[in-house]
Design a protein around this motif. Structure first.
Motif, PDB file in Angstrom:
ATOM      1  N   LYS A  13       0.823  -1.300   0.065  1.00 20.17           N
ATOM      2  CA  LYS A  13       0.052  -0.042   0.124  1.00 20.17           C
ATOM      3  C   LYS A  13       0.771   1.211  -0.011  1.00 20.17           C
ATOM      4  O   LYS A  13       0.719   2.163  -0.627  1.00 20.17           O
ATOM      5  CB  LYS A  13      -0.956   0.089   1.287  1.00 20.17           C
ATOM      6  CG  LYS A  13      -2.056  -0.964   1.357  1.00 20.17           C
ATOM      7  CD  LYS A  13      -2.859  -1.142   2.458  1.00 20.17           C
ATOM      8  CE  LYS A  13      -2.118  -1.026   3.644  1.00 20.17           C
ATOM      9  NZ  LYS A  13      -1.572  -2.370   4.115  1.00 20.17           N
ATOM     10  N   ARG A  36       4.321   6.781  13.386  1.00 20.61           N
ATOM     11  CA  ARG A  36       5.867   6.607  13.516  1.00 20.61           C
ATOM     12  C   ARG A  36       6.591   7.845  13.889  1.00 20.61           C
ATOM     13  O   ARG A  36       7.256   7.851  14.652  1.00 20.61           O
ATOM     14  CB  ARG A  36       6.528   5.680  12.295  1.00 20.61           C
ATOM     15  CG  ARG A  36       6.320   4.114  12.456  1.00 20.61           C
ATOM     16  CD  ARG A  36       6.971   3.357  11.270  1.00 20.61           C
ATOM     17  NE  ARG A  36       6.393   3.852   9.721  1.00 20.61           N
ATOM     18  CZ  ARG A  36       5.407   3.152   9.474  1.00 20.61           C
ATOM     19  NH1 ARG A  36       4.684   2.224  10.152  1.00 20.61           N
ATOM     20  NH2 ARG A  36       4.808   3.312   8.315  1.00 20.61           N
ATOM     21  N   GLN A  92     -13.891   1.987  12.904  1.00 14.08           N
ATOM     22  CA  GLN A  92     -13.064   3.097  12.122  1.00 14.08           C
ATOM     23  C   GLN A  92     -13.773   3.260  10.994  1.00 14.08           C
ATOM     24  O   GLN A  92     -13.821   4.440  10.530  1.00 14.08           O
ATOM     25  CB  GLN A  92     -11.741   2.687  11.983  1.00 14.08           C
ATOM     26  CG  GLN A  92     -10.713   2.575  13.422  1.00 14.08           C
ATOM     27  CD  GLN A  92      -9.158   2.329  12.854  1.00 14.08           C
ATOM     28  OE1 GLN A  92      -8.844   2.249  11.911  1.00 14.08           O
ATOM     29  NE2 GLN A  92      -8.542   2.265  14.150  1.00 14.08           N
ATOM     30  N   ASP A 131       9.025  -2.792  13.409  1.00 14.87           N
ATOM     31  CA  ASP A 131       8.173  -3.541  13.877  1.00 14.87           C
ATOM     32  C   ASP A 131       7.796  -5.020  12.936  1.00 14.87           C
ATOM     33  O   ASP A 131       6.687  -5.401  13.029  1.00 14.87           O
ATOM     34  CB  ASP A 131       6.742  -2.850  13.929  1.00 14.87           C
ATOM     35  CG  ASP A 131       6.362  -2.081  12.616  1.00 14.87           C
ATOM     36  OD1 ASP A 131       7.149  -2.247  11.799  1.00 14.87           O
ATOM     37  OD2 ASP A 131       5.112  -1.727  12.507  1.00 14.87           O
TER      38      ASP A 131
HETATM   39  P1  ADP Z   1       1.554  -2.172   7.731  1.00 18.35           P
HETATM   40  O1  ADP Z   1       0.534  -1.838   6.774  1.00 18.35           O
HETATM   41  O2  ADP Z   1       2.711  -2.794   7.293  1.00 18.35           O
HETATM   42  O3  ADP Z   1       0.925  -2.896   9.028  1.00 18.35           O
HETATM   43  P2  ADP Z   1       1.542   0.588   8.709  1.00 18.35           P
HETATM   44  O4  ADP Z   1       2.474   1.636   8.562  1.00 18.35           O
HETATM   45  O5  ADP Z   1       0.111   0.814   8.013  1.00 18.35           O
HETATM   46  O6  ADP Z   1       1.847  -0.508   8.391  1.00 18.35           O
HETATM   47  O7  ADP Z   1       1.136   0.633  10.249  1.00 18.35           O
HETATM   48  C1  ADP Z   1       1.755   0.319  11.358  1.00 18.35           C
HETATM   49  C2  ADP Z   1       1.250   0.206  12.799  1.00 18.35           C
HETATM   50  O8  ADP Z   1       0.700   1.515  13.099  1.00 18.35           O
HETATM   51  C3  ADP Z   1       0.153  -0.832  12.707  1.00 18.35           C
HETATM   52  O9  ADP Z   1       0.740  -1.979  12.827  1.00 18.35           O
HETATM   53  C4  ADP Z   1      -0.405  -0.254  13.967  1.00 18.35           C
HETATM   54  O10 ADP Z   1       0.164  -0.572  15.175  1.00 18.35           O
HETATM   55  C5  ADP Z   1      -0.736   1.106  13.888  1.00 18.35           C
HETATM   56  N1  ADP Z   1      -1.663   1.634  13.028  1.00 18.35           N
HETATM   57  C6  ADP Z   1      -1.455   2.226  11.782  1.00 18.35           C
HETATM   58  N2  ADP Z   1      -2.927   2.566  11.319  1.00 18.35           N
HETATM   59  C7  ADP Z   1      -3.693   2.347  12.251  1.00 18.35           C
HETATM   60  C8  ADP Z   1      -5.090   2.336  12.277  1.00 18.35           C
HETATM   61  N3  ADP Z   1      -5.946   2.874  11.285  1.00 18.35           N
HETATM   62  N4  ADP Z   1      -5.671   1.722  13.697  1.00 18.35           N
HETATM   63  C9  ADP Z   1      -4.820   1.319  14.488  1.00 18.35           C
HETATM   64  N5  ADP Z   1      -3.461   1.144  14.438  1.00 18.35           N
HETATM   65  C10 ADP Z   1      -3.065   1.586  13.193  1.00 18.35           C
END
Ligand code: ADP
Length: 186
Positions: A13, A36, A92, A131
Motif C-alpha cells: 500500500k 511512527r 473506524q 516492527d
Molecule cells: P502495515 O501496513 O505494514 O501494517 P502501517 O504503517 O500501515 O503498516 O501501520 C503500522 C502500525 O501502526 C500498525 O501495526 C498499527 O500498530 C498502527 N496503525 C496504523 N494505522 C492504524 C489504524 N488505523 N488503527 C490502529 N492502529 C494503526
C-alpha cells in the motif's frame, strides 16, 4: 478524488500510495507514517502508542479518531486524499463515514491489494522495519485477518471495492491499480 487503500501488512500500500497520490495531486495520508513520526518525535501521542506499534497491535479506535479527524479536516484534504492504513476496523469505517458525511463528501474508490499470505510474510520479513520481527509480523497478520479483513465485504457491498493483484513488481501493480481506478470511476 477520495481513495482508501485496503490490504494486509506487506501488500504494498505504502509504495503504491506515494506514486498514486502525486499523480492524483492529493495528499498521501498514511496513519502508520503519522504514528511512527509521533513516536520519533517523542510527543504525547508517540509515547502513548510506542508499545502498541512495537507489539504489532492496533492503536485504540478513539485515539485514531483524533488523529484521522484532525488530519482529514486540514485544508489540503478538502479536494481529496489517499488514505493508507485507515480504516482498520469496522468501527473506524463508521467513523470515516461520519467524517465524510459531515463534509458532504464520499469515497470514490477503495483499492484492495491482494497478495498471497506466503508472499506477505516474505516481504515483511525482508523489509527490516522496527516492527517487522517474526513475532510481530505474525501478530499483525492475525490482527489484520480478524479486525481489518471484514472491511472488504463492507466496501464490496457498497460497490466501491477495486481488487488489485498486488503480486509482481511495483510498476506492474501501479499499472493494474491505474486501470482498476479508471474502470471504476463513476
Ligand atoms: P502495515 O501496513 O505494514 O501494517 P502501517 O504503517 O500501515 O503498516 O501501520 C503500522 C502500525 O501502526 C500498525 O501495526 C498499527 O500498530 C498502527 N496503525 C496504523 N494505522 C492504524 C489504524 N488505523 N488503527 C490502529 N492502529 C494503526
Amino acid at each position: 478524488m477520495r481513495v482508501v487503500f485496503l490490504g494486509a501488512p506487506g501488500a504494498g500500500k505504502g509504495t503504491q500510495a506515494q506514486r498514486l497520490a502525486s499523480e492524483l495531486g492529493v495528499p498521501h495520508v498514511s496513519t502508520g507514517d503519522m504514528l511512527r513520526t509521533s513516536v520519533e518525535s517523542g510527543s504525547e501521542l508517540g509515547r502513548k502508542v510506542q508499545g502498541i506499534l512495537a507489539a504489532g497491535l492496533l492503536v485504540p479506535d478513539e485515539v485514531m479518531a483524533g488523529v484521522v479527524g484532525e488530519r482529514l479536516s486540514a485544508p489540503d484534504c478538502r479536494r481529496g486524499f489517499l488514505l493508507d492504513g485507515y480504516p482498520r476496523t469496522l468501527a473506524q469505517g463508521e467513523l470515516l463515514d461520519r467524517l465524510l458525511a459531515a463534509s458532504a463528501s464520499r469515497l470514490d474508490h477503495v483499492a484492495f491489494f491482494e497478495v498471497p499470505a506466503a508472499e506477505l510474510l516474505r516481504r515483511l520479513l525482508s523489509r527490516g522495519r522496527a516492527d517487522d520481527t517474526v513475532d510481530t509480523v505474525r501478530r499483525r497478520l492475525e490482527v489484520y485477518a480478524e479486525q481489518t479483513a471484514p472491511l472488504r465485504g463492507l466496501y464490496e457491498r457498497r460497490g466501491l471495492l477495486r481488487v488489485v493483484d498486488g503480486t509482481g513488481d511495483p510498476e506492474q501493480v501501479a499499472a493494474r491499480l491505474r486501470s482498476s481506478l479508471g474502470a471504476g470511476r463513476p
